[in-house]
Design a protein around this motif. Sequence first.
Motif, PDB file in Angstrom:
ATOM      1  N   SER A 117      10.797  12.591 -69.888  1.00 47.48           N
ATOM      2  CA  SER A 117      12.044  12.140 -69.278  1.00 47.48           C
ATOM      3  C   SER A 117      12.328  10.717 -69.730  1.00 47.48           C
ATOM      4  N   GLU A 121      15.482   7.052 -65.090  1.00 44.58           N
ATOM      5  CA  GLU A 121      16.616   7.949 -64.858  1.00 44.58           C
ATOM      6  C   GLU A 121      16.205   9.092 -63.947  1.00 44.58           C
ATOM      7  N   GLU A 122      17.121   9.531 -63.118  1.00 43.69           N
ATOM      8  CA  GLU A 122      16.879  10.656 -62.221  1.00 43.69           C
ATOM      9  C   GLU A 122      17.161  11.998 -62.899  1.00 43.69           C
ATOM     10  N   GLU A 123      17.949  11.954 -63.954  1.00 40.61           N
ATOM     11  CA  GLU A 123      18.385  13.189 -64.605  1.00 40.61           C
ATOM     12  C   GLU A 123      17.197  14.008 -65.113  1.00 40.61           C
ATOM     13  N   ASP A 124      17.295  15.321 -64.936  1.00 40.13           N
ATOM     14  CA  ASP A 124      16.254  16.218 -65.418  1.00 40.13           C
ATOM     15  C   ASP A 124      16.689  16.811 -66.758  1.00 40.13           C
ATOM     16  N   TYR A 125      15.737  17.000 -67.666  1.00 41.95           N
ATOM     17  CA  TYR A 125      16.001  17.577 -68.975  1.00 41.95           C
ATOM     18  C   TYR A 125      15.187  18.864 -69.092  1.00 41.95           C
TER      19      TYR A 125
END
Length: 330
Positions: A117, A121-125
Amino acid sequence: MVNSEKVTNINPDIEELDNYLTKEGIVPFLDHPNLVANKKIPKYYRAYYTLQAVISDYQRGIITEEHILILKALGDAICCSEEHLRRVFTNKLTRSQVSKLLDQLSTHDYVQRYRISVRGEEEDYPNYSRIFVLGIAGKLLMEHFYSGISTFMSPERFHGNNGISLMQRYIALNDLRTAFIEERVASKWLWGGSIIGGNSFNKASAAVEISVPQGEINFFIERAQMKQDFIGFFKNKLAKWQFVYGKQNGLKIRGFPDNPTYVVLYVSTLSMAQAIHREVMIDTFPFHVWFCVEEEFVTKGLAKSFYRADKDKLKRLYLSFLDVNQAVVE
């Protein structure tokens, strides 16, 4: 093994990469300077560290032939995503079977799982939440069954600060390797291919023999990342290969048939390729040098991801089945 020359971090901050963004204006995930890899330990984790333990699992049928398939494919890939393995085994295993086998193998450290990741960042990939390497037990078992045939990387190589750089390179290269496999054109793949007549610094990330209607060709592939001094890296590599080319009257890859060899510089963005060409003058070398651009590979497919130098510009090549004799400039 992928080239292990020291990486010089000259682009540590995201702001410094603005000249090499994709056409959409973003830094490609696998070239992001702030990536981190976190190991994911399964709930009922009990690692095996002895050959006796892993052989016992195999003899009792706990490790099946399907598990062996996964372990060998992962060992050959060195580091790849779950999606890579699903694609490789499309005709043998369902997607859910691959996931189940990997989860079973992770319990006793036959495989190790990571999640990649962007730091902070909180975003998930999702594509990078299940990255796998051989674990200690898996390496022991593979070395037992394939002694003297294959060299399997130790999982410790992926620990610490250098681990994420290795993962970025192997995952990107396995994207390319998997596409060659799916197109049924790769008859041989070698990590860390080297040129006959050169020293240990004349290696590249990988070499692959490509089958085309007229015969076979060799791709000598080198990958560089934005956080490297990638221009200096390629300039140095190409100068060394040019020296060997002059001595040997050609580029011949050790352990490969004597096919025509094409140097392929695998980079993440077209702007990165253009910067390299401006500084290195790719068209001045006496051998074929092509770019394979990851952002084009992702959006337009393998056949339209290659470029060659045409004076001061880069021109796209359309490679029908990667057949160089039918290459057409758009």
